[in-house]
Motif scaffolding. Structure first.
Motif, PDB file in Angstrom:
ATOM      1  N   UNK A 221       0.832  -1.203   0.000  1.00  0.00           N
ATOM      2  CA  UNK A 221       0.000   0.000   0.000  1.00  0.00           C
ATOM      3  C   UNK A 221       0.865   1.251   0.000  1.00  0.00           C
ATOM      4  N   UNK A 222       1.949   1.215   0.750  1.00  0.00           N
ATOM      5  CA  UNK A 222       2.878   2.343   0.783  1.00  0.00           C
ATOM      6  C   UNK A 222       3.480   2.578  -0.595  1.00  0.00           C
ATOM      7  N   UNK A 223       3.952   1.496  -1.228  1.00  0.00           N
ATOM      8  CA  UNK A 223       4.586   1.637  -2.531  1.00  0.00           C
ATOM      9  C   UNK A 223       3.585   1.992  -3.620  1.00  0.00           C
ATOM     10  N   UNK A 224       2.293   1.733  -3.372  1.00  0.00           N
ATOM     11  CA  UNK A 224       1.253   2.133  -4.321  1.00  0.00           C
ATOM     12  C   UNK A 224       0.893   3.611  -4.180  1.00  0.00           C
ATOM     13  N   UNK A 225       1.501   4.280  -3.186  1.00  0.00           N
ATOM     14  CA  UNK A 225       1.279   5.713  -3.029  1.00  0.00           C
ATOM     15  C   UNK A 225       0.063   6.083  -2.216  1.00  0.00           C
ATOM     16  N   UNK A 226      -0.450   5.142  -1.395  1.00  0.00           N
ATOM     17  CA  UNK A 226      -1.653   5.434  -0.621  1.00  0.00           C
ATOM     18  C   UNK A 226      -1.376   6.338   0.577  1.00  0.00           C
ATOM     19  N   UNK A 227      -0.162   6.222   1.146  1.00  0.00           N
ATOM     20  CA  UNK A 227       0.145   7.030   2.316  1.00  0.00           C
ATOM     21  C   UNK A 227       1.431   6.583   2.959  1.00  0.00           C
TER      22      UNK A 227
END
Length: 285
Positions: A221-227
């Motif tokens: 999720x972090x690497x997907x740019x979510x937060x």
């Protein structure tokens, strides 16, 4: 014909030194002292008539002869274990729980170390949250657990401490005026609770943007740019950056990694010692 066979304990000591890169870690894995390990290596080198290890102030390196001998040393120990297993009877079982926040990319190497310690030992490893694993340990469903220090507990052996940071994908930007989007693991994750409390104490508005069932999902999720997420650096995929200082987020403390074990019998006890020493070595690096 060889007049004096090699001392298998000394050969095992050499293999541990080579694999762990440290006399200290090798001694921990063997549950003995560093001086004992050094003496065994010295006797092996005298028996072989060559220097196996080059000692430096910070670490140890194999000599050319040591690197050549290592493969044969491993084979010798494997043959010994197979021969011993013929009369050893039923395989012993060892059930270990490892926290998802602890079981990083080194896990395959750690399992290999345990198997090398005793190939006949049947090892069962369960990955989960620290809280769930501690409950299973207390119910005697697991023989040992390696977890983050749990709030309200002071028992167990501290293996190491790890620094955490606020990580996000490269190029990710926090939108001004909006709550900080945080990717977390579900309760009862202690890291989740700690991160939320620190943000609240610092007066930083935040909101859960993603709840993952494990560190792998949170990292994705972090690497997907979510937060952002509170994670240990060694658990991150390539490309994540610590944005805490840039965003003025509260500093995260170093969190202890603790071993809880009720194993007293050998060889399971020796396997736990080897796992602990290998884990310390991996996190140190």
């Amino acid at each position: 014909m060889i007049e004096r066979p090699l001392d298998l304990d000394a050969v095992q000591a050499f293999v541990r030194i080579a694999e762990l890169g440290s006399f200290t870690r090798a001694a921990e894995a063997a549950q003995t002292t560093q001086s004992t390990v050094s003496l065994k290596l010295k006797r092996l080198e005298e028996r072989l008539g060559c220097r196996l290890v080059q000692r430096t102030p910070r670490h140890v390196e194999l000599s050319a002869q040591g690197a050549a001998f290592l493969e044969h040393a491993r084979e010798l120990l494997e043959v010994h274990d197979r021969a011993f297993a013929v009369c050893a009877g039923a395989r012993q079982r060892l059930a270990i729980g490892i926290s998802d926040h602890v079981a990083g990319p080194e896990l395959p190497a750690l399992i290999a170390r345990m198997n090398a310690q005793d190939p006949q030992l049947l090892v069962e490893i369960r990955i989960g949250s620290s809280g769930d694993l501690l409950q299973s340990f207390d119910r005697r469903e697991l023989d040992a657990v390696i977890v983050r220090r749990h709030f309200g507990r002071s028992d167990g052996e501290i293996l190491t401490e790890e620094k955490f940071g606020w990580f996000a994908a490269t190029g990710w930007q926090h939108r001004a005026g909006e709550p900080l989007p945080v990717a977390t693991m579900p309760e009862p994750c202690g890291v989740r609770v700690m991160a939320g409390e620190l943000l609240d104490e610092a007066g930083v508005p935040w909101t859960e943007i993603f709840v993952g069932g494990g560190v792998t999902a949170v990292s994705a999720a972090v690497m997907a740019g979510l937060g952002v997420a509170a994670l240990a650096r060694r658990m991150l995929p390539l490309g994540a950056v610590d944005v805490g200082p840039k965003l003025g987020l509260p500093e995260l403390p170093r969190l202890p990694v603790v071993l809880h074990s009720r194993v007293n019998d050998s060889p399971p006890r020796d396997a736990i010692a080897a796992l602990s020493a290998a884990f310390r070595s991996a996190v140190r690096d």
